[in-house]
Design an enzyme around this catalytic site. Structure first.
Site, PDB file in Angstrom:
ATOM      1  CD  GLU A   1     -69.152 -17.338  15.179  1.00 26.94           C
ATOM      2  OE1 GLU A   1     -69.656 -17.531  14.057  1.00 26.94           O
ATOM      3  OE2 GLU A   1     -69.099 -18.220  16.069  1.00 26.94           O
TER       4      GLU A   1
ATOM      5  CG  HIS B   1     -68.321 -19.845  10.746  1.00 27.47           C
ATOM      6  ND1 HIS B   1     -68.216 -21.099  10.195  1.00 27.47           N
ATOM      7  CD2 HIS B   1     -68.352 -20.030  12.093  1.00 27.47           C
ATOM      8  CE1 HIS B   1     -68.185 -22.011  11.178  1.00 27.47           C
ATOM      9  NE2 HIS B   1     -68.263 -21.383  12.336  1.00 27.47           N
TER      10      HIS B   1
ATOM     11  CG  HIS C   1     -66.963 -21.167   4.345  1.00 26.74           C
ATOM     12  ND1 HIS C   1     -67.445 -22.232   5.054  1.00 26.74           N
ATOM     13  CD2 HIS C   1     -66.605 -21.661   3.140  1.00 26.74           C
ATOM     14  CE1 HIS C   1     -67.383 -23.324   4.301  1.00 26.74           C
ATOM     15  NE2 HIS C   1     -66.882 -23.000   3.128  1.00 26.74           N
TER      16      HIS C   1
HETATM   17 ZN   LIG Z   1     -68.235 -22.203  14.307  1.00 24.90          ZN
END
Ligand SMILES: [Zn+2]
Length: 681
Positions: free
Chosen positions: A470, A473, A476
């Site tokens: 996570e 992410h 990102h």
């Molecule tokens: Zn994922």
């Protein structure tokens, strides 16, 4: 004007004023925000100036900001800090929000301007990111049906509506078959082999179903059936349970999904044809990194034979175990998990309680920040004085190496009754320069069980991996560096979105990272090499079996969505024929058979898309090899390329091109196969 949702937020970082927000504020705020967005869109569509990138695309990207701010907040609270009032608001708002989404992309005047610009896009002298935005937004409109006219537009709307009904029906039929079945167990004979946690769950299921004392019930929910097949010593009962499990959705009568799936497939073919594609897979894949059926098929067939070979080797181990136990019969699908567990126990005997003390949550969070610092120069500065929506939420200012604020990170790690299950990343505010002018606000949610008062929270190896996933992410979102909001952060194609997250998991199992951060919470001792080796070996065991099951389902998904007949097939016959052609071993079976394959038929999101998990795994395994080749998991040059081309670029570039820019070539499959133990390391 007392509604805080409609005011400017003069708070630290412009965070929502959580303490002042009540569920009752949302309905009137959404009403105002939807009206504002409609007015903005009308103003773009009806202006007299000829369409330009600036007055149409950039303006479209800037529109609806109040609505976006509201949706982000609403989603965040509904997922992580819900209440009966908020749930009621959710139910009431679902229809108007869906209708609004539809109205945006069916706005004929607006689409006319976008379409006109798109037609002359090469002559407009646009920067690459502007061209990307134009193509992306145009595609959003087209895929929502904006290009269709008259009768075909009407028919398209009917198809979409009927599909929505069928998706719901399909899911409900699976649920009905699952809840309509129970395998009742009574006495030690029938419970033989089941550990306490399986017995307790089975007893609870019996109580929930109003069954009397001393009765245990095995249901068809995955969390029941898989442990039962793994541990039950009663081969006859395993077979019964297995047959019921794989037969879901295929029982004649009210819950039969065969006709439902057939109609869904027929309608999807029609939908694809209305869009000018020969089959549904072509339509679905046009908006993915893979792009074509050939690319997906190429990956799946490269995996298929090595996976079958690995599964065959595993089968021999299981048969060895059968012989040593004096069991003389042919291994069947309902036996595999049982003997695999015996082999696993004999070979690895890993005790969770031995592992967890080396993974205290706080140390693992420091490991995340340390890795992000060494790779991307980020610093995470805790801001305990800044309040989140719940006391457990930790707020961090994320700074660049020069100390400049770069983003805000909210981490919410613990399970509680008001939070949904699972782990996820979301944004309260995306990064973008197009007049947003503020740093992104990114969240991570996990569902770890909080340690007892005064005790640290200890993670399993899997939990720690989820934490890193996570956070990948999250990076990102935080590292995004784009002009336009539509292209920011994780708003990328579905077979690309798991690359930054799965890639980041690799640092978690890097010895260099573990030696520094995975320390016993009481003694401070570093995790022993022997324990680590056992953990990794145990993870690889039975990967042939798992990979065959996954790939079989992905192959059938592609095959059934590649059909061009107007009429969908008899799915049972089609599945049997397809799997016979591929040579699926009967003792292994599929992850999901078509009659209960909810990824495909309970919605369209993963139709012709079950492959995406493996696609992303190819990218992350191959991507991490760049560090291995450079000789260091923190090689600065590789890290810089990774930042520029993957973590910072959002959807501002075509994903294949972004990946090539990072890696210097396309991804290859071998590292993923080695990572699963399907090729020699
Ligand atoms: Zn994922």
């Amino acid at each position: 004007m007392s509604n805080p949702l409609l005011q400017d937020w003069n708070t630290p970082y412009g965070l929502p004023p959580f303490a002042r927000i009540e569920a009752a504020h949302f309905a009137p705020a959404f009403e105002a925000a939807l009206a504002e967005h409609r007015a903005e869109l009308d103003a773009i569509a009806q202006q007299s100036a000829t369409p330009s990138f600036e007055n149409t695309l950039a303006a479209f990207d800037r529109s609806g900001r109040l609505l976006t701010r509201l949706e982000h907040l609403f989603y965040t609270l509904a997922a992580s800090a819900t209440s009966p009032e908020l749930q009621a608001a959710q139910r009431a708002l679902a229809a108007p929000l869906a209708a609004h989404g539809n109205a945006v992309y069916m706005h004929a005047e607006l689409f006319k301007r976008v379409d006109a610009l798109h037609a002359e896009r090469q002559a407009l002298g646009l920067a690459p990111e502007q061209l990307r935005l134009l193509e992306r937004v145009h595609l959003d409109f087209v895929r929502a049906g904006a290009k269709l006219q008259g009768e075909s537009q009407r028919r398209y709307a009917q198809v979409v509506e009927r599909l929505a009904e069928l998706h719901t029906l399909f899911a409900q039929n699976v649920l009905a078959d699952e809840s309509g079945y129970q395998l009742l167990l009574q006495g030690d004979e029938e419970l033989a082999g089941l550990p306490d946690f399986v017995r307790a769950a089975a007893r609870q299921a019996a109580v929930d179903r109003g069954l009397g004392e001393g009765v245990h019930a095995i249901t068809l929910s995955r969390s029941h059936i898989v442990p039962f097949l793994t541990f039950s010593e009663r081969r006859d009962l395993r077979e019964q349970a297995w047959r019921a499990w794989v037969g879901r959705g295929e029982k004649a009568g009210e819950t039969d999904n065969r006709a439902v799936a057939q109609e869904i497939l027929s309608l999807r073919n029609e939908q694809a044809r209305l869009h000018g594609h020969a089959c549904y897979a072509d339509y679905a894949l046009a908006d993915t990194m893979a792009g074509t059926r050939e690319a997906v098929q190429g990956l799946l067939t490269q995996v298929w034979e090595p996976a079958k070979a690995a599964a065959q080797a595993e089968r021999e181990l299981l048969e060895g175990m059968m012989v040593s136990m004096g069991h003389r019969f042919e291994l069947q699908a309902w036996d595999w998990r049982f003997y695999a567990e015996k082999v696993r126990k004999a070979r690895y005997d890993l005790d969770e309680a031995e592992v967890k003390p080396y993974f205290p949550l706080d140390a693992m969070v420091q490991a995340l920040f340390d890795c992000a610092g060494r790779l991307f120069g980020l610093r995470f500065v805790a801001k305990p004085e800044v309040a989140g929506y719940h006391a457990d939420v930790k707020v961090y200012e994320v700074q660049s190496a020069d100390g400049a604020p770069r983003g805000v990170f909210l981490q919410d790690n613990f399970a509680r009754a008001t939070k949904r299950s699972g782990a996820w990343m979301n944004a309260l505010r995306w990064q973008a320069r197009n007049e947003i002018g503020a740093i992104p606000v990114i969240l991570n949610n996990n569902n770890f069980a909080k340690g007892a008062p005064g005790e640290p929270t200890l993670l399993s190896f899997d939990d720690a991996r989820t934490l890193f996933h996570e956070f990948g992410h999250g990076l990102h979102g935080l590292l995004s560096n784009v002009e336009y909001e539509r292209l920011s952060g994780t708003q990328v194609l579905r077979d690309f979105v798991e690359l930054p997250s799965q890639l980041f998991e690799h640092w978690m199992s890097e010895p260099e990272v573990l030696k520094k951060h995975a320390r016993h919470y009481q003694t401070g001792a570093v995790i022993p090499d022997a324990l680590l080796a056992k953990l990794k070996a145990a993870e690889l065991f039975n990967q042939g079996y798992e990979t065959v099951r996954y790939t079989a389902s992905a192959l059938v998904d592609m095959a059934v969505h590649s059909l061009t007949d107007e009429q969908g097939p008899d799915i049972t016959e089609f599945e049997a024929r397809t799997m016979a052609a591929y040579g699926l071993p009967a003792a292994i079976g599929m992850n999901h058979r078509l009659a209960h394959f909810q990824h495909l038929f309970a919605g369209s999101g993963y139709a012709a898309g079950y492959y995406v998990y493996m696609w992303a795994e190819v990218l992350d395994a191959d991507g991490y090899e760049a560090f291995v080749e450079a000789g260091s998991p923190f090689d600065p040059q590789v890290a810089q390329a990774l930042l520029n081309h993957i973590y910072a670029s959002g959807n501002s570039r075509e994903p294949r091109e972004a990946y090539r820019a990072f890696r210097g070539r396309d991804a290859v499959v071998a590292p993923m196969l080695r990572g699963r133990g399907l090729l020699p390391a």
